[in-house]
Write a protein that holds these residues in place. Sequence first.
Motif, short mmCIF file in Angstrom:
data_model
loop_
_atom_site.label_atom_id
_atom_site.label_comp_id
_atom_site.label_asym_id
_atom_site.label_seq_id
_atom_site.Cartn_x
_atom_site.Cartn_y
_atom_site.Cartn_z
N SER A 4 43.09 9.69 -10.10
CA SER A 4 42.26 8.70 -10.78
C SER A 4 42.00 9.10 -12.24
O SER A 4 42.03 8.25 -13.13
CB SER A 4 40.94 8.51 -10.05
OG SER A 4 41.17 7.98 -8.78
N GLN A 16 43.15 6.99 -15.46
CA GLN A 16 42.22 6.56 -16.51
C GLN A 16 42.73 6.98 -17.89
O GLN A 16 42.61 6.23 -18.86
CB GLN A 16 40.82 7.13 -16.25
CG GLN A 16 40.14 6.56 -15.02
CD GLN A 16 39.94 5.06 -15.10
OE1 GLN A 16 39.75 4.47 -16.15
NE2 GLN A 16 40.00 4.42 -13.93
N HIS A 37 39.88 3.74 -2.46
CA HIS A 37 38.93 4.84 -2.63
C HIS A 37 37.86 4.80 -1.54
O HIS A 37 37.48 5.84 -0.98
CB HIS A 37 38.29 4.80 -4.01
CG HIS A 37 39.09 5.48 -5.07
ND1 HIS A 37 39.26 6.85 -5.12
CD2 HIS A 37 39.78 4.97 -6.12
CE1 HIS A 37 40.01 7.16 -6.15
NE2 HIS A 37 40.36 6.04 -6.77
N TYR A 42 48.15 2.46 -8.45
CA TYR A 42 47.98 2.89 -9.84
C TYR A 42 49.29 2.71 -10.63
O TYR A 42 49.27 2.26 -11.77
CB TYR A 42 47.55 4.36 -9.91
CG TYR A 42 46.07 4.58 -9.65
CD1 TYR A 42 45.13 3.58 -9.85
CD2 TYR A 42 45.61 5.83 -9.24
CE1 TYR A 42 43.79 3.81 -9.61
CE2 TYR A 42 44.26 6.06 -9.01
CZ TYR A 42 43.35 5.04 -9.20
OH TYR A 42 42.03 5.26 -8.99
#
Length: 185
Positions: A113, A117, A146, A166
């Motif tokens: 994650s 980001q 998540h 992602y």
Amino acid sequence: MTHEDPRMTDDTDHTDDALQQRLRALPRELAPPGDGWARLQAALPPRPAIVAAPLRTLGHGRSARRRLRWAVPAGAALAASVALYWVAPMTRQLPSQTPAAPSVLQQQASAMSADYQQAIAALPRVDAPEWRPALRELDDSAHQIHAALAQSPRSRHLLEQLQRTYALRLELTRQAATSATGLPS
């Protein structure tokens, strides 16, 4: 060194002449029976009429096909969401078995994650309203994954699903940025 064409042998010439004579003996045109098409149509089951819809274009001459280019990634995100809803209840832990420390997979998800980001922050910000529904769907899928990882911290499948989500979100964001700047994708 010369190569002799195998069609030029005497045996072949004789066979070609015989074929040519047989072809000349055939009638020039053969008409189908007068009621042949009617018999064929009667033997076939009825079909519904198919009407082709013309492609709609936007004001700038872009076709509906290009406008809906985000539909494939959105469909993939929807499929990921459905898979998540199907897999999450099967991998749910009993409430008394909640681990005190984050599992290795949860740590990997957190690192993934953070990398995601950073990658998103490195991309240029663009306003692409036609891409928003697909991007929002992918973001929602990531949040759901998540949440499922919190319930099933040892589910490798969920970690892999998060990685695919992602990657799809980054690719779609790149396409949106490329589309907004007018560069070919």
